[in-house]
Design an enzyme around this catalytic site. Sequence first.
Site, short mmCIF file in Angstrom:
data_model
loop_
_atom_site.label_atom_id
_atom_site.label_comp_id
_atom_site.label_asym_id
_atom_site.label_seq_id
_atom_site.Cartn_x
_atom_site.Cartn_y
_atom_site.Cartn_z
N ASP A 50 -51.80 112.97 90.88
CA ASP A 50 -51.10 111.87 91.35
C ASP A 50 -49.76 112.57 92.36
OD1 ASP A 50 -48.94 109.76 91.75
OD2 ASP A 50 -49.17 109.29 89.49
N HIS A 51 -49.85 112.14 93.66
CA HIS A 51 -48.87 112.79 94.77
C HIS A 51 -47.63 112.06 94.31
CE1 HIS A 51 -47.99 115.16 97.96
NE2 HIS A 51 -48.75 114.70 98.98
N ARG A 52 -47.18 111.43 93.72
CA ARG A 52 -45.85 110.91 93.22
C ARG A 52 -45.17 112.02 92.28
NH1 ARG A 52 -46.48 105.30 90.47
NH2 ARG A 52 -48.01 106.59 89.39
#
Length: 434
Positions: A404-406
């Site tokens: 998850d790039h968040r």
Amino acid sequence: MAHEFKLPDLGEGIHEGEIVDVFVKPGDKIKEGDPLLEVETDKAVTAIPSPFTGAVAEVRVAAGDTVHVGDVLVVFAGGEVAREATPAVTPKETTATIQAEAPPGVRAAPAPPAVEGARRPPVPASPATRRLARELGVDLYAVQPTGPEGLVTADDVRRHADGATAGSDAEADLGPDVTSAAAPLISPTLPDFSPWGPVLTEPLRSLRKATARQMALAWAQIPHVSNQGEADVTALEALRKRHAASMAADGGRLTLTVFAAKAVVSALKRFPRFNASLDMAGEQIIYKRYYHVGVAVDSPRGLIVPILRDVDRKSIRELAIDFQGLVERARAGKTSLEELQGGTFTITNAGAVGGGHFTPIINFPQVAILGMGRAALKPVVRRAAEGEPEIVPRLMMPLVLSFDHRIADGAEAIRLMQTMVAILEDPETMILNF
């Protein structure tokens, strides 16, 4: 007096199921605890026992029907309502707080002293939760519920057993059991394909329906990024082959997945963001201080992801034995709800069916997943003892980390991958230190 038996809540977040088999018919006389029917949910196949002793007056469902929590399944003609089996209590225990009607976070007034021979109404709880309570020695009447309409959940039982205050777990409402129901299948209306040729339709049910919802939810909510790598597992595979037979004699299955689980957890301890969940509503990152690794299993029902628990606290031998049990139960359709809940990270190994590099979808609300491909011999350039390069055959296993790039950036994911690869390539250090 007729009694209606309705589909009970089978576990946190499960709202519907498909009838697999019905074991009774009108006129049958049954006892409390006798199996009534079998229901397949998005989690597992569950046998529903009778809460009554009496005669079956009417069966309102048949195999293949989709039913929802609260639907009437069977009607009994007369009979005795089953009550929750409870151990003998001391005078102090008779004042246990009954929480069935109390909202989360509010403690109800103590119940009056029990009268000998009097029956207490059964506590709202699923069969799996009742089984967990029996295993932990927990009296359900003393547990504060957090589920809808006073339902006691498995997490409530665990918190009570640990002596924690109900509702204090920051992750109580953050799990796949809740989110799967919140992701309806939305799709444009398809055209009629029959003018172009014959078609066959199949209802989208149970596990496949739940998988579709979960994957759509994960893909919509999580900005996926993937990082590829390869691990030289030549030494690891040699070690596995040497000990596979003795492990099998102990009831274990020594696979590369077991070693990967150990390597993953060792890396997660160094990079805790990948063992977390992102709470956007609360604007916080929830770091999990436990390591439960989901392992995807290809079963006749579809892909099932049971959980290897406490990977950091167990030896390779213990994990191999646990893994064998999980695989056997998943393929036999006997996986319990507890075995499918609470994962913090997931591993999916496509190597058994010949898969190579592939990009797996994250199991929301987790933030990362590792995809393992089939290890194959490849020519590898490396330094010889004299320092000169040489080409040697090595067993290389493809790896893909989706994250998850968040919550994490690419550089951190690359370091996590490098750490896992280094551990897999040095099995002696893995066994000695992890």
